[in-house]
Each structure stands twice: as C-alpha cells, then as structure tokens.
Motif scaffolding. Structure first.
Motif, short mmCIF file in Angstrom:
data_model
loop_
_atom_site.label_atom_id
_atom_site.label_comp_id
_atom_site.label_asym_id
_atom_site.label_seq_id
_atom_site.Cartn_x
_atom_site.Cartn_y
_atom_site.Cartn_z
N ALA A 7 -23.94 4.47 1.81
CA ALA A 7 -23.77 3.38 0.85
C ALA A 7 -22.99 2.22 1.47
CB ALA A 7 -23.07 3.89 -0.41
N ARG A 8 -21.94 2.55 2.21
CA ARG A 8 -21.16 1.50 2.87
C ARG A 8 -21.99 0.78 3.94
NH1 ARG A 8 -15.75 1.15 1.90
NH2 ARG A 8 -14.81 2.87 0.70
N HIS A 11 -24.11 -1.70 2.31
CA HIS A 11 -23.29 -2.85 1.89
C HIS A 11 -22.98 -3.78 3.06
CE1 HIS A 11 -20.23 -5.12 -0.26
NE2 HIS A 11 -19.38 -4.86 0.72
N SER A 14 -25.76 -6.12 4.49
CA SER A 14 -26.43 -6.93 3.48
C SER A 14 -25.68 -8.25 3.30
CB SER A 14 -26.47 -6.18 2.15
OG SER A 14 -25.20 -6.22 1.51
N ARG A 16 -24.08 -9.10 0.96
CA ARG A 16 -22.88 -8.84 0.15
C ARG A 16 -21.71 -8.34 0.99
NH1 ARG A 16 -24.41 -8.29 -5.42
NH2 ARG A 16 -26.67 -8.39 -5.67
N PHE A 21 -16.49 -3.60 -2.04
CA PHE A 21 -17.25 -2.35 -2.19
C PHE A 21 -16.38 -1.37 -2.95
CE2 PHE A 21 -18.19 1.98 -0.95
CZ PHE A 21 -19.57 2.05 -0.93
N THR A 64 -20.77 -4.49 -4.25
CA THR A 64 -21.52 -3.25 -4.42
C THR A 64 -20.64 -2.21 -5.09
OG1 THR A 64 -22.80 -3.67 -2.41
CG2 THR A 64 -22.77 -1.41 -3.22
N PHE A 66 -20.73 1.89 -5.72
CA PHE A 66 -21.37 3.15 -5.38
C PHE A 66 -20.93 4.20 -6.38
CE2 PHE A 66 -20.84 7.17 -2.80
CZ PHE A 66 -22.17 7.54 -2.86
N VAL A 103 -23.96 -7.45 -9.52
CA VAL A 103 -23.43 -6.31 -8.76
C VAL A 103 -24.60 -5.44 -8.33
CG1 VAL A 103 -22.03 -4.21 -8.86
CG2 VAL A 103 -21.23 -6.27 -9.99
N ARG A 104 -24.57 -5.01 -7.06
CA ARG A 104 -25.55 -4.01 -6.63
C ARG A 104 -25.00 -2.62 -6.95
NH1 ARG A 104 -25.96 -4.36 -0.92
NH2 ARG A 104 -28.07 -5.18 -0.84
N ILE A 106 -25.48 1.47 -6.31
CA ILE A 106 -26.07 2.54 -5.50
C ILE A 106 -25.64 3.86 -6.13
CG2 ILE A 106 -26.20 3.63 -3.24
CD1 ILE A 106 -25.53 0.95 -1.98
#
Length: 230
Positions: A7-8, A11, A14, A16, A21, A64, A66, A103-104, A106
């Motif tokens: 996930a990191r 991030h 990207s 973002r 995060f 992001t 998670f 916000v994304r 995951i």
C-alpha cells in the motif's frame, strides 16, 4: 504478508506521494470507534464527546488511507464507506452537513471475502465496489525472491532509526533469511531485522545476530554476569 508495504509503495509511486499516508487496522477498533476515527465527530455527538475531532479522512485529504483487515468492519461502517466511494462525501458523527474530500482508499484482508459474502457476514454491494483491482499477496515462503529486498528495506529503516551504519547481510545470513519459512510473514521478518540491527556491532549482519526461530541462538557465554567469588 507485507500488505502495508504494498500500500505504501502504491502511495509513494503515485501523484499523491507528497501527501499523507494513513494506515488503519480495522481489526483493533470496534464499529463505533472505527467510525469516529475515520469520519470524526462533532462536540456532543455522544457521551464524552466534549470537543470536535477531525477524522482520518479529513486529515488525509489528497493522500491515501490504507484500511487493513476490512473484513473486521461491521455492516454499518461498510455502508458508510460504500457511500463515500460512490459520492466522495461523508458525514461526521453529530454533524449537520456532509463533507467532501479527495482520498484514495486501499483495502486489505487475510480473509476470503467471497465466502463472507456468501455467509452473509460481509456486505455484497460493498464487496463488489471495492473489488476493482485486487492484488493477491502470497505468504513470504511462496515468494522467496522478495525476502532479501524487504530485509534490506528494514535494514535501511532501522539504520536510520537506531543511528547505525550497517551495510549488508553476509552470505550465510542472506541464505538463512531466504531459506526461512517465515510463519509470521513480513512482521516477523521486520522484527528479526530490527533485533539484528540492535545486536550488530560491525557493518555486516551475520548469522549470530539473526536469531531465527527453529535455529539455536549463538550467544556469547564468555561473561556470565555473576560476580567473582572471594
């Protein structure tokens, strides 16, 4: 298995990357607590809410979030997350107006969500909404080529944290890391590397600093700690 590392990586690779995060373990928070952590609340929303609190979604604007072990979230939270994914808006507890934020999200889990949907323990509509780009992450023992790169990632991390300048693992240590089964996956590997960095007094980690489970520790017994007898 390294879910948060993946996930990191998403991030930081990207647009973002320069924003925040957040990693949230849904398995450690009850339904109401998870909801208040994610969405925030207004003063007076419930007993003990003596001030406004910004939720993680507000704090993570442009970044992001998670959500690990999403399988542990309840249907009410899943419904609110579904609304957020559809409308990009949420309602803090006790608030009178919705908020919009970019916000994304995951999601990750170690459970079979299809089975949970079939059993009625996970919302079907939410499942299909988050099943956009699934990534299956096998345990470390099934992807041994990843072990050393991850170990070196943690070596760099703990060099910085502990103010060390350890350059590498020697050949024997690297071989043992790669051959180990890692029942605790990436979390176990992280702990092993952290302890090795703490114990290492040279610029290279060797077998004696690894202390892998199932292998005898090589401990220096030259000093027993007992005072000399007169």
């Amino acid at each position: 298995t390294g879910k948060e590392l993946i996930a990191r990586a998403v991030h930081v690779n990207s647009p973002r990357r320069d924003r925040v995060f957040f990693a949230v373990d849904c398995g450690t928070l009850s339904g109401s607590l998870l909801e208040s952590e994610l969405f925030g609340f207004q003063k007076g929303a419930f007993t003990g809410a003596d001030r406004d609190k910004e939720g993680i979604f507000s704090l993570a604007a442009g970044g992001t979030v998670f959500l690990d072990e999403i399988s542990n979230s309840g249907p009410e939270v899943q419904g609110k997350l579904l609304r957020f994914l559809e409308q990009r808006e949420f309602l803090p507890l006790g608030a009178g107006a919705v908020r919009k934020v970019d916000v994304r999200l995951i999601f990750a889990t170690n459970q079979n969500l299809e089975d949970m949907v079939a059993a009625g323990t996970f919302r079907q509509d939410f499942y299909y909404r988050i099943q956009v780009y699934p990534i299956l992450l096998p345990p470390l023992r099934e992807r041994r080529e990843d072990i050393l790169p991850i170990a070196y990632h943690f070596l760099k991390l703990y060099n910085q944290t502990l103010k060390k300048k350890i350059a590498s693992f020697d050949d024997d240590a690297a071989r043992r890391l790669t051959a180990h089964d890692w029942p605790g996956n990436v979390r176990q590997l992280r702990n092993v590397v952290e302890r090795a960095v703490i114990l290492c007094e040279t610029n290279t980690i060797t077998r004696k600093e690894l202390h892998l489970s199932g292998e005898p520790d090589e401990i220096d017994h030259s000093w027993s700690g007992a005072p000399n007898q007169p």
